[in-house]
Design an enzyme around this catalytic site. Structure first.
Site, PDB file in Angstrom:
ATOM      1  N   SER A 171       0.842  -1.193   0.000  1.00 20.65           N
ATOM      2  CA  SER A 171       0.000   0.000   0.000  1.00 20.65           C
ATOM      3  C   SER A 171       0.882   1.251   0.000  1.00 20.65           C
ATOM      4  O   SER A 171       1.646   1.468  -0.936  1.00 20.65           O
ATOM      5  CB  SER A 171      -0.925  -0.047   1.221  1.00 20.65           C
ATOM      6  OG  SER A 171      -2.095   0.671   0.997  1.00 20.65           O
ATOM      7  N   LYS A 223     -18.801  19.091   2.947  1.00 18.21           N
ATOM      8  CA  LYS A 223     -17.871  19.263   4.054  1.00 18.21           C
ATOM      9  C   LYS A 223     -17.759  17.979   4.881  1.00 18.21           C
ATOM     10  O   LYS A 223     -16.703  17.621   5.372  1.00 18.21           O
ATOM     11  CB  LYS A 223     -18.320  20.424   4.949  1.00 18.21           C
ATOM     12  CG  LYS A 223     -17.435  20.644   6.162  1.00 18.21           C
ATOM     13  CD  LYS A 223     -16.003  20.956   5.747  1.00 18.21           C
ATOM     14  CE  LYS A 223     -15.107  21.204   6.957  1.00 18.21           C
ATOM     15  NZ  LYS A 223     -13.716  21.438   6.562  1.00 18.21           N
TER      16      LYS A 223
END
Length: 333
Positions: A171, A223
């Site tokens: 990763s 948001k």
């Protein structure tokens, strides 16, 4: 009310256990680091010649196994002859700067890496190289992106970078490893996991069942996409997945730049492979260990190990341990 009392008691126990674990970890870390801190200041660059270390290991074996005075004299003459001596003005050997990166979820070692890279850039010549012994299973996106950018600084200056993975570069760890000019992995090292993951619990139904209201106010349509305590919507989930896909696409663009031979549709699936199979998929360039590479390079290069040490106050170190234990990773490689 009984639920809140039970929950409060559970939370207190959990926090107590976490603090106890953190305290023990802090004591062990302090004891392990005692006497090994930087000298003459709170920050220091440690420089060590690895050639001498390997040479001394061989000599210790020969001295121990030598029989009689005659063997010891012969060994002393050979050691004297093998000791490199350079006259004044004689050209130095090319250097292999050796750096170590042990990654955690926040890639906290990047703070030392950036100093070590700056030190190399300050001193390296065109024929010098860098070897990074990398170990990481990944972590947060911004942190590992910064770590990869530090290694890219070396390549951008024309310094050859070799990265060795003895155990794992997955990763975010592979995001860093891919920057190498030459990438080496041990046969059973874990390589790949080219994907992005995010997870979080949602307690909205539990709170609703006990008549507990939770309010979240935002300015800006996106948001907050998903929340832990509020009611999540299909639109919020869709936006959240879009954000994950955007990070994954950036990951693949990064790999396309540094490892153009990769078959991205084949390998960018979140899977991982062991070193030998990773070589077949062009995820790495060679199969081997950092130990073999150092012994080979030590025959023709000066091996210089760099390590930047920063002394953190006790309170700061304890807060970092607590943060690492309590942090909820929202998005990570």
């Amino acid at each position: 009310m009984e639920f809140l009392n039970d929950y409060g008691l559970f939370l207190a126990k959990a926090v107590t256990i976490v603090i106890a674990i953190a305290a023990v970890a802090m004591v062990l870390a302090t004891l392990a680091g005692r006497g090994r801190g930087p000298r003459g200041g709170r920050e220091a660059l440690e420089v060590r010649r690895l050639n001498e270390r390997y040479r001394d290991m061989g000599r210790r074996i020969e001295r121990t196994l030598a029989r009689g005075r005659r063997d010891r004299r012969r060994l002393a003459r050979r050691e004297k002859h093998d000791t490199p001596r350079r006259g004044r003005g004689e050209a130095r050997l090319p250097r292999l700067y050796v750096l170590d990166f042990e990654g955690d979820l926040r890639a906290s070692a990047v703070e030392s890496l950036r100093e070590e890279v700056s030190a190399v850039l300050r001193n390296a010549r065109s024929d010098d190289e860098v070897l990074v012994r990398l170990e990481s299973g990944g972590g947060t996106v911004p942190s590992y992106g910064l770590a990869a950018s530090q290694l890219a600084r070396l390549r951008d200056k024309g310094i050859r970078v070799t990265i060795c993975v003895d155990r794992v570069a997955a990763s975010g760890g592979y995001l860093m490893a891919a920057v190498a000019d030459h990438l080496v992995a041990a046969p059973f090292a874990v390589i790949g996991s080219i994907g992005v993951v995010a997870q979080l619990p949602n307690l909205h139904r539990l709170l609703k069942r006990h008549d507990i209201d939770y309010e979240l106010h935002t300015a800006g349509e996106h948001k907050r996409t998903l929340t832990v305590f509020g009611e999540n919507t299909d639109a919020g989930r869709e936006k959240f997945r879009e954000e994950l896909d955007a990070v994954h696409d950036l990951f693949k663009q990064h790999l396309a730049r540094y490892r153009p031979a990769l078959d991205l549709p084949r390998v960018a699936t979140g899977e991982f492979w062991l070193g030998s199979r990773a070589r077949e998929l062009d995820l790495v360039d060679a199969v081997g260990t950092s130990d073999d590479l150092l012994l080979e390079r030590g025959e023709r290069m000066d091996l210089v190990h760099l390590r930047w040490r920063r002394h953190e106050p006790l309170g700061r170190r304890l807060s970092l341990v607590l943060e690492s234990v309590l942090a909820r990773i929202r998005t990570s490689y």
